[in-house]
Design an enzyme around this catalytic site. Structure first.
Site, PDB file in Angstrom:
ATOM      1  CB  SER A 115       5.325   9.740  11.984  1.00  0.00           C
ATOM      2  OG  SER A 115       3.960   9.356  11.947  1.00  0.00           O
ATOM      3  CB  CYS A 140      14.216   8.133   8.984  1.00  0.00           C
ATOM      4  SG  CYS A 140      15.114   6.802   8.237  1.00  0.00           S
ATOM      5  CE  LYS A 194      -0.991   2.767   3.062  1.00  0.00           C
ATOM      6  NZ  LYS A 194      -0.795   4.045   2.354  1.00  0.00           N
TER       7      LYS A 194
HETATM    8  P1  NAD Z   1       3.194   8.974   8.251  1.00  0.00           P
HETATM    9  O1  NAD Z   1       3.293   8.349   9.598  1.00  0.00           O
HETATM   10  O2  NAD Z   1       2.334  10.174   8.103  1.00  0.00           O
HETATM   11  O3  NAD Z   1       2.598   7.928   7.169  1.00  0.00           O
HETATM   12  C1  NAD Z   1       3.254   6.783   6.774  1.00  0.00           C
HETATM   13  C2  NAD Z   1       2.270   5.734   6.318  1.00  0.00           C
HETATM   14  O4  NAD Z   1       1.299   5.487   7.333  1.00  0.00           O
HETATM   15  C3  NAD Z   1       1.505   6.074   5.038  1.00  0.00           C
HETATM   16  O5  NAD Z   1       1.489   4.911   4.213  1.00  0.00           O
HETATM   17  C4  NAD Z   1       0.110   6.417   5.535  1.00  0.00           C
HETATM   18  O6  NAD Z   1      -0.909   6.058   4.608  1.00  0.00           O
HETATM   19  C5  NAD Z   1      -0.023   5.621   6.809  1.00  0.00           C
HETATM   20  N1  NAD Z   1      -0.830   6.322   7.803  1.00  0.00           N
HETATM   21  C6  NAD Z   1      -0.877   7.658   8.020  1.00  0.00           C
HETATM   22  N2  NAD Z   1      -1.720   7.948   9.036  1.00  0.00           N
HETATM   23  C7  NAD Z   1      -2.211   6.770   9.470  1.00  0.00           C
HETATM   24  C8  NAD Z   1      -3.131   6.416  10.504  1.00  0.00           C
HETATM   25  N3  NAD Z   1      -3.707   7.342  11.288  1.00  0.00           N
HETATM   26  N4  NAD Z   1      -3.401   5.113  10.688  1.00  0.00           N
HETATM   27  C9  NAD Z   1      -2.820   4.171   9.915  1.00  0.00           C
HETATM   28  N5  NAD Z   1      -1.968   4.447   8.909  1.00  0.00           N
HETATM   29  C10 NAD Z   1      -1.646   5.739   8.698  1.00  0.00           C
HETATM   30  O7  NAD Z   1       4.693   9.265   7.773  1.00  0.00           O
HETATM   31  P2  NAD Z   1       5.193  10.103   6.534  1.00  0.00           P
HETATM   32  O8  NAD Z   1       5.001  11.557   6.820  1.00  0.00           O
HETATM   33  O9  NAD Z   1       4.676   9.538   5.275  1.00  0.00           O
HETATM   34  O10 NAD Z   1       6.758   9.755   6.587  1.00  0.00           O
HETATM   35  C11 NAD Z   1       7.673  10.418   7.391  1.00  0.00           C
HETATM   36  C12 NAD Z   1       7.950   9.675   8.678  1.00  0.00           C
HETATM   37  O11 NAD Z   1       8.488   8.380   8.394  1.00  0.00           O
HETATM   38  C13 NAD Z   1       8.994  10.381   9.531  1.00  0.00           C
HETATM   39  O12 NAD Z   1       8.603  10.325  10.866  1.00  0.00           O
HETATM   40  C14 NAD Z   1      10.252   9.571   9.298  1.00  0.00           C
HETATM   41  O13 NAD Z   1      11.210   9.629  10.322  1.00  0.00           O
HETATM   42  C15 NAD Z   1       9.680   8.199   9.161  1.00  0.00           C
HETATM   43  N6  NAD Z   1      10.621   7.331   8.456  1.00  0.00           N
HETATM   44  C16 NAD Z   1      11.309   6.429   9.197  1.00  0.00           C
HETATM   45  C17 NAD Z   1      12.246   5.618   8.593  1.00  0.00           C
HETATM   46  C18 NAD Z   1      13.012   4.613   9.390  1.00  0.00           C
HETATM   47  O14 NAD Z   1      13.654   3.770   8.790  1.00  0.00           O
HETATM   48  N7  NAD Z   1      12.981   4.652  10.701  1.00  0.00           N
HETATM   49  C19 NAD Z   1      12.485   5.730   7.214  1.00  0.00           C
HETATM   50  C20 NAD Z   1      11.767   6.671   6.480  1.00  0.00           C
HETATM   51  C21 NAD Z   1      10.831   7.480   7.125  1.00  0.00           C
END
Ligand code: NAD
Length: 484
Positions: free
Chosen positions: A228, A283, A175
């Site tokens: 996140s 990240c 997804k």
């Molecule tokens: P996000 O948490 O907003 O969303 C990521 C995913 O979660 C998307 O696919 C989205 O559809 C889904 N999602 C969003 N809200 C949701 C909810 N309420 N319930 C269920 N699913 C939900 O993150 P983003 O803004 O797309 O990405 C940035 C974040 O990802 C940053 O915090 C970054 O640090 C993190 N990140 C971490 C790594 C790692 O390896 N640790 C790598 C890349 C990014």
């Protein structure tokens, strides 16, 4: 120009979603709508899960040597489409073309490593654990896995997991992030050329509702998510309720220590990439700089001067060094943090607000921003900003730097710049982060090493990539046998 609505790829065919909920996908450097993405309906998610479930028995019995032929073919197609895919990433996500090429390369590396599965997945056997009795361990696939990726590495992140899931004999569902769905659509156009058995890998567009379906489905055995921290915690808890395996990579706040003995001419370019590469939306990006003692004055001047020369612009222009952030909403969030830093009393050494890019006036651009005189208690020092904003906290010694790192709830990455072996050794020994850099600003593990976040940067035990991936996607079975 007509904007196309993206389709799902289920059971080996492209399917139009009937959902009435459709989001616009924006090019962050122009604010133009470049595609429309459906938030798939519950029955569409169910169909994809069913397709993957039905494909599993046959795929599991397919010899690993045959399964990896599909990966070899996929690698070839990815290489042939390397530039197209990189351009789409750049257009959809906003990172520069060069950064997008780096992303595509790491995606392919994961496909390459997973192609070694016949060796990686082997079990072991010990004869005569008692006289005439042998004991063996085999690794078996489990069923249907799914991934929930973030926006910032839209092509690569799902492929931190998918190649290992497929190679080990599981079936899969991706997804994509609803903000950046285009690169997975291109990858699935390549997958459609592979003649994989229908249902082995499926693409379903959507957002929270689709995630919830996946988390609740009894037919999904495991989830790999990268989100996140609040969403990771939610995914981890909800998936565990139905007994799924979970690896939930999460947010970050990465600290970079610069010792007085560091070679500043080499350190500063590495810092620029770390803090401002991918517009700070990694990240693994540096977030807070911790110069130790006498490193402070010279470093801050050189860092700010070099950062002020970064060319911000259209990411498709090869001369651009930093593109926009992902969305208008996110731009406002990052700008809010800059205002917060000013209110908290930090000194704005370099202000990236109000930057205009000729020809791209509507893009979501923020220039490199540096705060000096930050203190650990400030929100800009503690919270993940995920934009091109650096904070500087001057510290007296390495102990103070490590205390500040440890006081932060995240544990994704930390780096030290030094010419002292003993400072480097102490840092890597003591710091409670999963990815440590020594004179390295972005600690991105290669595909054959795990991506080892800790604390609030990771929920689970088996990480993505490397041997952990093989363990995550297989279940160990022990057989003890005696023949008379
Ligand atoms: P996000 O948490 O907003 O969303 C990521 C995913 O979660 C998307 O696919 C989205 O559809 C889904 N999602 C969003 N809200 C949701 C909810 N309420 N319930 C269920 N699913 C939900 O993150 P983003 O803004 O797309 O990405 C940035 C974040 O990802 C940053 O915090 C970054 O640090 C993190 N990140 C971490 C790594 C790692 O390896 N640790 C790598 C890349 C990014």
């Amino acid at each position: 120009m007509e904007v196309r609505k993206l389709k799902n790829y289920v059971a080996g065919e492209w399917r139009d979603s009937n959902s009435k909920e459709i989001l616009d996908v924006y090019n962050p450097s122009t604010d133009e709508v470049i595609a429309r993405v459906p938030l798939s309906a519950p029955e569409e998610v169910e169909q994809a899960i069913r397709a993957a479930k039905e494909a599993f028995p046959e795929w599991r019995e397919t010899p690993p040597t045959t399964r990896i032929q599909y990966l070899f073919h996929l690698k070839e197609l990815l290489e042939e489409n390397f530039e197209d895919l990189s351009r789409i990433i750049s257009q959809d996500e906003g990172k520069t073309l060069d950064e997008a090429r780096g992303e595509t390369r790491r995606l392919i590396e994961n496909v390459e490593v997973a192609a070694g599965i016949p060796s990686l997945m082997m079990g072991c056997l010990l004869e005569d654990i008692a006289r005439g009795i042998d004991e063996e361990l085999v690794r078996q696939p489990l069923g249907v896995f799914a991934t929930i990726p973030p926006f910032n590495f839209p092509a690569m992140v799902p492929w931190w997991f998918a190649p290992y899931a497929l190679a080990t004999g599981n079936t899969y569902l991706i997804k994509p992030s609803e903000q950046v769905p285009l690169s997975q659509n291109l990858i699935f156009e390549l997958i459609a050329e592979l003649d994989l058995p229908p249902g082995v890998i499926n693409l379903v567009h959507g957002a929270k509702d689709v995630v919830d379906r996946l988390l609740e489905s009894p037919d999904i055995v495991g989830i790999s998510s990268v989100t996140s921290t609040p969403i990771a915690r939610y995914i981890y808890q909800k998936a565990a309720e139905s007994g799924k395996r979970v690896q939930a990579q999460a947010g970050a706040k990465n600290f970079i220590v610069v010792m007085p003995d560091a070679d500043l001419d080499r350190t500063v370019p590495a810092l620029l990439t770390s803090f401002f590469g991918c517009a700070g939306e990694r990240c693994l990006s540096g977030a807070v700089l911790l110069p130790v003692g006498q490193a402070y004055e010279a470093l801050k001047a050189k860092f700010a001067e070099a950062a002020s020369r970064i060319k911000v612009g259209d990411p498709l222009d090869e001369a651009t060094q930093m593109g926009p952030v992902i969305s208008r909403r996110h731009m406002e969030r990052v700008l809010g943090y800059i205002e917060q830093g000013v209110r908290e009393g930090a000194e704005l050494l370099l202000d990236g607000r109000g930057i205009k890019v000729a020809g791209n006036e509507s893009g979501y651009f923020i220039g490199p921003t540096i705060f000096d005189r930050v203190t650990p208690g400030m929100r800009i020092a503690a919270e993940e900003i995920f934009g091109p904003v650096a904070g500087i906290i001057k510290v007296e010694d390495l102990d103070e730097a490590i205390d500040i790192i440890h006081a932060n709830p995240y544990g994704n990455a930390a780096s030290i710049f030094t010419s002292s072996g003993s400072s480097a050794r102490e840092f890597k020994y003591r710091v409670k982060c999963g990815n440590i850099g020594i004179n390295i600003g972005i600690v991105a593990p290669m595909a054959f090493f795990p991506f080892a976040g800790r604390k609030e940067s990771f929920f689970g035990d088996l990480h993505g990539q490397g041997q952990d991936a093989i363990d995550f996607f297989t279940e160990k079975k022990v057989v003890i046998s005696r023949w008379w």
